[in-house]
Design a protein around this motif. Structure first.
Motif, short mmCIF file in Angstrom:
data_model
loop_
_atom_site.label_atom_id
_atom_site.label_comp_id
_atom_site.label_asym_id
_atom_site.label_seq_id
_atom_site.Cartn_x
_atom_site.Cartn_y
_atom_site.Cartn_z
N THR A 1 0.95 -1.29 -0.02
CA THR A 1 -0.05 0.03 -0.12
C THR A 1 0.96 1.24 0.20
N ALA A 2 0.19 2.45 -0.36
CA ALA A 2 0.86 3.75 -0.55
C ALA A 2 0.77 4.47 0.93
N LYS A 3 0.01 3.73 1.65
CA LYS A 3 -0.33 4.11 3.13
C LYS A 3 -0.85 5.65 2.98
N LEU A 4 -1.72 5.82 2.06
CA LEU A 4 -2.34 7.00 1.90
C LEU A 4 -3.83 6.95 2.53
N GLN A 5 -4.27 7.44 3.62
CA GLN A 5 -5.42 7.35 3.99
C GLN A 5 -6.38 7.82 3.00
N ASN A 6 -7.56 7.03 3.00
CA ASN A 6 -8.52 7.26 1.89
C ASN A 6 -9.18 8.67 2.11
N PHE A 7 -9.49 9.32 1.34
CA PHE A 7 -10.17 10.58 1.09
C PHE A 7 -9.67 11.63 2.32
N THR A 8 -8.17 11.86 1.79
CA THR A 8 -7.46 12.84 2.67
C THR A 8 -6.77 13.46 1.43
N ASP A 9 -6.11 14.69 1.73
CA ASP A 9 -5.46 15.53 0.70
C ASP A 9 -4.36 14.81 0.19
N PRO A 10 -3.66 14.12 0.89
CA PRO A 10 -2.46 13.30 0.47
C PRO A 10 -3.05 12.13 -0.48
N TRP A 11 -4.13 11.62 -0.21
CA TRP A 11 -4.79 10.39 -1.04
C TRP A 11 -5.06 11.15 -2.40
N THR B 1 -3.92 13.66 -3.93
CA THR B 1 -2.58 13.90 -4.49
C THR B 1 -2.05 12.48 -5.19
N GLY B 2 -2.21 11.43 -4.40
CA GLY B 2 -1.69 10.34 -4.85
C GLY B 2 -2.36 9.87 -6.16
N PHE B 3 -3.57 10.34 -6.62
CA PHE B 3 -4.13 9.77 -7.93
C PHE B 3 -3.36 10.64 -9.12
N VAL B 4 -2.91 11.95 -8.72
CA VAL B 4 -2.35 12.87 -9.80
C VAL B 4 -1.04 12.58 -9.86
N LYS B 5 -0.38 12.11 -8.78
CA LYS B 5 1.12 11.62 -9.02
C LYS B 5 1.23 10.06 -9.23
N SER B 6 0.10 9.47 -9.46
CA SER B 6 0.27 8.00 -10.03
C SER B 6 0.96 7.30 -8.77
N GLN B 7 0.66 7.55 -7.58
CA GLN B 7 1.24 6.72 -6.56
C GLN B 7 0.72 5.37 -6.35
N PHE B 8 -0.24 5.01 -6.77
CA PHE B 8 -0.81 3.70 -6.64
C PHE B 8 -1.56 3.24 -7.79
N ALA B 9 -1.85 1.83 -7.81
CA ALA B 9 -2.40 1.66 -9.16
C ALA B 9 -3.72 0.64 -9.10
N THR B 10 -4.17 0.37 -7.80
CA THR B 10 -5.70 0.04 -7.66
C THR B 10 -6.37 0.35 -6.38
N LEU B 11 -7.64 0.34 -6.34
CA LEU B 11 -8.42 0.67 -5.21
C LEU B 11 -9.74 -0.17 -5.29
N GLY B 12 -10.07 -0.50 -4.21
CA GLY B 12 -11.63 -0.93 -4.18
C GLY B 12 -12.83 0.07 -4.53
#
Length: 443
Positions: A265-275, A277-288
């Motif tokens: 995991t990218a250790k990005l708590q869902n529905f936070t600002d870092p999370w 940002t994780g979308f736009v910086k391609s920090q993870f490949a999957t999510l439920g």
């Protein structure tokens, strides 16, 4: 259980209070049912919702309402990403104080147990003829809108459903199949196959993680496991806390912990600002991805990633994560018009509009049966056949019982999960602290 953002409640309260009071030049509210006649003077109804991305998917529906009802205009305020941490605590304060709540308000499934037990807060929609809507909904969706006195106070919006959203381009980078049917085969054996796929991904890709967060995986698995264990999570149907006794909770906790400890995991708590940002910086490949999450992904990642995201079936079978209702607070000065707005926004027509806008799966039977839904594709997700992916399962979804204090228990136990993932809670102490947090939150 849907949508969250860790913001300080106090900071949102001040800002939200300034934008949420319904305004009008006259009070046309009444206590009789029947169809609407245009009010003598123009009024404004305030609609309040929550959620990230396209949230409830109401932009087009509200625009149509405002065009068709020149004397009853809707001011649409999506107040925050977070239900448990910001929206619901604030809404409860407004309901208790008798001021601040909109004319029509969204309530996530996690708040419905408490809302049902507080008939003093919400208008009886039956007095405006909305009992006639019963045949539109599955029995469980309708019945959850009845309060403790048996009166209709809320109408259903969407339902959950389940899938996995994945970045096809990152799968290609890892040397994995990217076609959605081939991707589904990677984890056709369940979550252990999902973990193995993640390990293969992680061996090849160093600048992104396989999964977004422990929270998202936990909630997906909890929904699936609840269906195997009496359709309950933190509370049994007599409102007794069972966080330490329900196998569904422990199984979801264990699997989420394993995925986290495997380093996926990218250790990005869902529905936070870092999370976000994780979308736009391609920090993870999957999510439920429950149906409503499609709108969160597209709205958060933006046009740059259109066609790079795709949708596949979820490991371990389906599940019912999420879904909301609309209610009319008693403090509304225009309850008749507000009831009509709530009925319109939950109509099959408006639910199909929301489905097109954000992927929110309709809860009404006519919308679920509509060929337009069954054949629907989502352009953002590489033209994924979302009608085919979600359609067959949504009519068979089972309701999960969520207790009156579900929202606060969920908020606190997930903080322990976050702490474990971030390293502030030792793994060997996490389950005990998780249970203790739930017990404290439940009082």
């Amino acid at each position: 259980m849907r949508r969250g953002r860790m913001l300080a409640v106090a900071s949102v309260m001040t800002a939200a209070l300034g934008i949420t009071t319904a305004c009008s030049s006259s009070d046309t509210g009444g206590n009789t049912g029947g169809s609407s006649s245009a009010p003598a003077e123009k009024i404004t109804l305030t609609l309040q919702t929550f959620g990230g991305g396209t949230n409830f998917g109401y932009k087009a529906a509200v625009e149509k309402w405002n065009t068709d009802h020149p004397n009853v205009q809707v001011k649409y305020n999506n107040l925050t990403d977070s239900f448990e941490n910001v929206y619901w605590p604030q809404m409860l304060q407004w309901l208790q104080s008798g001021t601040g709540a909109g004319d029509v308000v969204g309530i996530d499934e996690g708040g419905m147990g408490l809302a049902k037990a507080r008939p003093q807060f919400f208008t009886d929609l039956g007095q405006y003829g909305l009992q006639s809507r019963q045949a539109d909904f599955p029995a469980w969706k309708w019945e959850n809108g009845l309060n403790s006195e048996g009166k209709l106070f809320a109408l259903g919006t969407d339902v959950g459903g389940m899938s996995i959203c994945y970045r096809a381009d990152l799968f290609k980078k890892a040397g994995l199949p990217s076609d959605r049917e081939e991707v589904a085969k990677l984890w056709s054996g369940g979550w252990e196959d999902f973990i193995k796929t993640g390990q293969s991904f992680q061996a090849k890709v160093k600048d992104a993680k396989f999964v977004d967060s422990i929270n998202t995986i936990y909630n997906v698995v909890l929904a699936q496991e609840a269906a195997k264990n009496g359709n309950v999570t933190y509370f049994d149907k007599s409102q007794q806390l069972i966080v330490d006794k329900n196998p569904a909770v422990k199984n979801a906790f264990d699997l989420a912990t394993k995925i986290s400890q495997t380093g996926l995991t990218a250790k990005l708590q869902n529905f936070t600002d870092p999370w976000n940002t994780g979308f736009v910086k391609s920090q993870f490949a999957t999510l439920g991805c429950p149906g409503w999450m499609l709108g969160v992904v597209s709205g958060t990642a933006g046009d740059k990633f259109k066609g790079k995201w795709d949708v596949a079936t979820v490991p371990g079978g389906g599940g019912n994560w999420g879904g909301s209702w609309l209610a009319v607070p008693k403090q509304s000065k225009h309850p008749k018009e507000a009831a009509e707005l709530a009925s319109y926004l939950t109509s099959p027509e408006a639910q199909l509009m929301a489905f097109k806008e954000g992927g929110n799966l309709p809860s009404t039977i006519p919308a679920q049966d509509n060929p337009e839904l069954q054949s629907a594709t989502n352009e953002y997700f590489n033209n994924a056949p979302i009608g085919k992916i979600f359609g067959p399962s949504i009519k068979s979804l089972q309701p999960i019982f969520l207790g009156e204090k579900h929202a606060q228990v969920k908020r606190e136990v997930e903080q322990v999960l976050n702490g474990m993932e971030q390293g502030s809670v030792p793994v060997d102490q996490a389950w005990q602290k998780f249970v203790e947090a739930g017990q404290k939150a439940a009082g």
